[in-house]
Design a protein around this motif. Sequence first.
Motif, mmCIF file in Angstrom:
data_model
loop_
_atom_site.group_PDB
_atom_site.id
_atom_site.type_symbol
_atom_site.label_atom_id
_atom_site.label_comp_id
_atom_site.label_asym_id
_atom_site.label_seq_id
_atom_site.Cartn_x
_atom_site.Cartn_y
_atom_site.Cartn_z
ATOM 1 N N GLY A 62 -71.269 17.356 -86.011
ATOM 2 C CA GLY A 62 -71.202 15.903 -85.907
ATOM 3 C C GLY A 62 -72.555 15.251 -86.101
ATOM 4 N N LEU A 63 -73.592 15.862 -85.539
ATOM 5 C CA LEU A 63 -74.939 15.306 -85.640
ATOM 6 C C LEU A 63 -75.499 15.444 -87.056
ATOM 7 C CD1 LEU A 63 -77.014 13.975 -83.748
ATOM 8 C CD2 LEU A 63 -77.974 16.246 -83.349
ATOM 9 N N VAL A 64 -75.385 16.625 -87.641
ATOM 10 C CA VAL A 64 -75.943 16.872 -88.974
ATOM 11 C C VAL A 64 -75.210 16.058 -90.036
ATOM 12 C CG1 VAL A 64 -76.289 18.626 -90.761
ATOM 13 C CG2 VAL A 64 -76.789 19.156 -88.367
ATOM 14 N N ALA A 65 -73.888 16.011 -89.952
ATOM 15 C CA ALA A 65 -73.108 15.304 -90.970
ATOM 16 C C ALA A 65 -73.403 13.809 -90.973
ATOM 17 C CB ALA A 65 -71.616 15.541 -90.757
ATOM 18 N N THR A 66 -73.614 13.222 -89.798
ATOM 19 C CA THR A 66 -73.859 11.777 -89.775
ATOM 20 C C THR A 66 -75.261 11.436 -90.263
ATOM 21 O OG1 THR A 66 -73.486 9.799 -88.453
ATOM 22 C CG2 THR A 66 -74.805 11.523 -87.437
ATOM 23 N N ILE A 67 -76.210 12.368 -90.129
ATOM 24 C CA ILE A 67 -77.573 12.122 -90.614
ATOM 25 C C ILE A 67 -77.638 12.275 -92.132
ATOM 26 C CG2 ILE A 67 -79.942 13.014 -90.608
ATOM 27 C CD1 ILE A 67 -79.524 13.720 -87.656
ATOM 28 N N PHE A 68 -77.002 13.294 -92.658
ATOM 29 C CA PHE A 68 -77.126 13.601 -94.084
ATOM 30 C C PHE A 68 -75.926 13.165 -94.916
ATOM 31 C CE2 PHE A 68 -79.906 16.636 -91.948
ATOM 32 C CZ PHE A 68 -81.075 16.520 -92.698
ATOM 33 N N GLY A 69 -74.816 12.787 -94.287
ATOM 34 C CA GLY A 69 -73.605 12.444 -95.036
ATOM 35 C C GLY A 69 -73.665 11.081 -95.694
ATOM 36 N N GLY A 70 -72.617 10.782 -96.461
ATOM 37 C CA GLY A 70 -72.589 9.544 -97.233
ATOM 38 C C GLY A 70 -71.788 8.425 -96.613
ATOM 39 N N SER A 71 -71.365 8.588 -95.344
ATOM 40 C CA SER A 71 -70.583 7.550 -94.670
ATOM 41 C C SER A 71 -71.272 7.137 -93.381
ATOM 42 C CB SER A 71 -69.176 8.079 -94.354
ATOM 43 O OG SER A 71 -68.474 7.182 -93.509
ATOM 44 N N ASN A 72 -71.270 5.832 -93.115
ATOM 45 C CA ASN A 72 -71.827 5.320 -91.855
ATOM 46 C C ASN A 72 -70.845 5.463 -90.702
ATOM 47 O OD1 ASN A 72 -74.293 4.366 -93.001
ATOM 48 N ND2 ASN A 72 -73.210 2.589 -93.809
ATOM 49 N N LEU A 73 -69.593 5.758 -91.001
ATOM 50 C CA LEU A 73 -68.537 5.703 -89.992
ATOM 51 C C LEU A 73 -67.916 7.055 -89.666
ATOM 52 C CD1 LEU A 73 -66.714 2.644 -91.631
ATOM 53 C CD2 LEU A 73 -68.354 2.552 -89.749
ATOM 54 N N GLN A 74 -68.095 8.022 -90.540
ATOM 55 C CA GLN A 74 -67.397 9.302 -90.417
ATOM 56 C C GLN A 74 -67.845 10.097 -89.189
ATOM 57 O OE1 GLN A 74 -64.719 11.039 -92.102
ATOM 58 N NE2 GLN A 74 -65.848 12.073 -93.718
ATOM 59 N N VAL A 75 -66.865 10.625 -88.455
ATOM 60 C CA VAL A 75 -67.120 11.533 -87.339
ATOM 61 C C VAL A 75 -66.624 12.910 -87.754
ATOM 62 C CG1 VAL A 75 -66.728 12.038 -84.903
ATOM 63 C CG2 VAL A 75 -66.802 9.664 -85.682
ATOM 64 N N SER A 76 -67.519 13.893 -87.734
ATOM 65 C CA SER A 76 -67.168 15.238 -88.207
ATOM 66 C C SER A 76 -67.078 16.218 -87.056
ATOM 67 C CB SER A 76 -68.215 15.721 -89.220
ATOM 68 O OG SER A 76 -68.251 14.861 -90.336
ATOM 69 N N GLY A 77 -66.379 17.305 -87.297
ATOM 70 C CA GLY A 77 -66.219 18.337 -86.289
ATOM 71 C C GLY A 77 -65.092 19.267 -86.672
ATOM 72 N N PRO A 78 -64.636 20.099 -85.745
ATOM 73 C CA PRO A 78 -63.493 20.974 -86.041
ATOM 74 C C PRO A 78 -62.221 20.144 -86.178
ATOM 75 C CG PRO A 78 -64.048 21.094 -83.709
ATOM 76 C CD PRO A 78 -65.103 20.250 -84.353
ATOM 77 N N THR A 79 -61.363 20.539 -87.101
ATOM 78 C CA THR A 79 -60.117 19.807 -87.317
ATOM 79 C C THR A 79 -58.940 20.775 -87.392
ATOM 80 O OG1 THR A 79 -60.259 19.894 -89.730
ATOM 81 C CG2 THR A 79 -61.341 18.028 -88.637
ATOM 82 N N GLY A 80 -57.760 20.217 -87.234
ATOM 83 C CA GLY A 80 -56.558 21.030 -87.291
ATOM 84 C C GLY A 80 -56.354 21.684 -88.634
ATOM 85 N N ALA A 81 -56.662 20.961 -89.712
ATOM 86 C CA ALA A 81 -56.493 21.526 -91.045
ATOM 87 C C ALA A 81 -57.371 22.756 -91.226
ATOM 88 C CB ALA A 81 -56.823 20.477 -92.100
ATOM 89 N N MET A 82 -58.600 22.702 -90.705
ATOM 90 C CA MET A 82 -59.499 23.845 -90.834
ATOM 91 C C MET A 82 -58.995 25.033 -90.020
ATOM 92 S SD MET A 82 -62.063 24.628 -92.591
ATOM 93 C CE MET A 82 -62.725 23.048 -93.098
#
Length: 546
Positions: A62-82
């Motif tokens: 969640g921390l790395v993706a929000t710093i380097f990702g291309g969205s200001n709003l996206q929250v990342s982490g483990p998901t059901g699909a994964m």
Amino acid sequence: MRKHLLSLLPRPQDFTVMKHHWKGDIPAGITVGVVALPLALAFGVSSGVGAAAGLVTAIIAGLVATIFGGSNLQVSGPTGAMVVIIAPLVVTHGAAAVPLLSVLAGVIVILGGVLGMGRAISLIPWPVIEGFTLGIATIIALQQVPNALGIEAPGGANTLLATVEAFKIASWPEAAGPVFMTVATVLVIALIAKVLPKWPAQLIAVAVATIAVYAFSIHVPVIGALPEGLPAPTIPEATPELIGQLMPGAIAVAILAGIESLLSARVAAGMVKGETYHPDRELVGQGLASVASGMFGGMPATGAMARTAVNIKASGRTRLSVIIHALFLLAVVYLASGLVSQIPLAALAGVLLVTAFNMVSFATARVILASTKSDALVFCLTAVTTVVLDLIWAIGVGVAVTGVLVLRHFAKQSGVYREDNPDRHRRIAILRIDGAMFFGVSDRIESEIPTLDSVDVVIIRLSRVGVMDATGAKALADIVTKLREAGNVVYIKGLDPSLLDLANEVGVIDELGGPHHMFSTLDEALERAHTIVAMKDRQRQTGHIV
């Protein structure tokens, strides 16, 4: 290329904007953290790597993706699909292989962003995506059966077969307690969501279940001991043999991570007026997040639509809210790991059953099923393939079937029609070809060219042909040859300029007799046709019939 690579890096304005929205971002981040906690634990348990790995993934990714990702709003982490992909791999290779899998998949996703593949998401048809989502939700629900029955998950890569086996080996009445707790968790979440929609229903339900287990000494499986801090980052152990074994799974994880993250980012941007996202940078950010997660012992991560939507609805507008969410979860690890270890697995099964149900938009499914037979077929086939085979097969089959159906539609819309000559000249014929000229229709169009008796000039109108491949161009050349061998002069009107090079390479222009047999308007073609007819009349009158 240099400009593209620079666009993939974090920008100062990503963070300077935080000072304008911090009043909304801080409470939004805490809200997302509260929602993410039970999901992170549940996804970690369900995937087979453990609750701690799910929590680590939510924090680090969640921390790395929000710093380097291309969205200001996206929250990342483990998901059901994964989880759907990881769980069978854990059965085959063990939980110890998951950090390496995460790193490998992350590197592949990063390469996708560097190579500019972020726009590829637009090539996946809507019915495929929705069928894919339905299939994932079904698998997530099936994966909760062992925890709901209070037993170890049976071995085997196929979730459907493992679920059937779980029912066979469940012991009654011992399973009654976990089943009751799972059902109770679902009902508590549904009740709170209806009566107090702004309250964290999932967290409350898990807390109630944990208190009940402690207060009434209910014997059900619990999460168990958690580390009281984050592990030190290390490079996962790897051998060429293990990398080779994990690479197919890593590719599948990377494809899913890219699809899910880009879909979530696109939807999130549409939920906030004026918001945008950078697809290639989002891939790089998500790839780095999975690499970092693997180095801390976590699992692959993606953008999570449910948590992202919570973030937006709670007034999160910058990356600060996602950072706060990660810090909240970090505080849980260091301050409340003992409490978290007592959470019953059956309660987490209830949380994920609700999550699976909420993933499916029944209104969208009804729209697709009622739209066209082709879309309904693709939707159902993708969903069934996801459950019976796997996710990557589902996407491949869905896209392939969609392609075949699209070609079939093009073929049905294509044909040859004889038009009335505006000046009623019986020795000038006008043939109009509609639709697309490609390998799927070239033979039929060629066979539909009528026999033209007492005709001197044939004008072929192509202004309604927008698609042509090499096979279609070859068919057009054969049509011209056939007409010329019958004694006709052939003109082409309205060939799209973008198709001119193809027509030239395949030999259409040579078969016509040169570029002077091609016209942009019908009037010009008719004027030249009348000249040819008049010339042939004079030749017939003098006895020199051509």
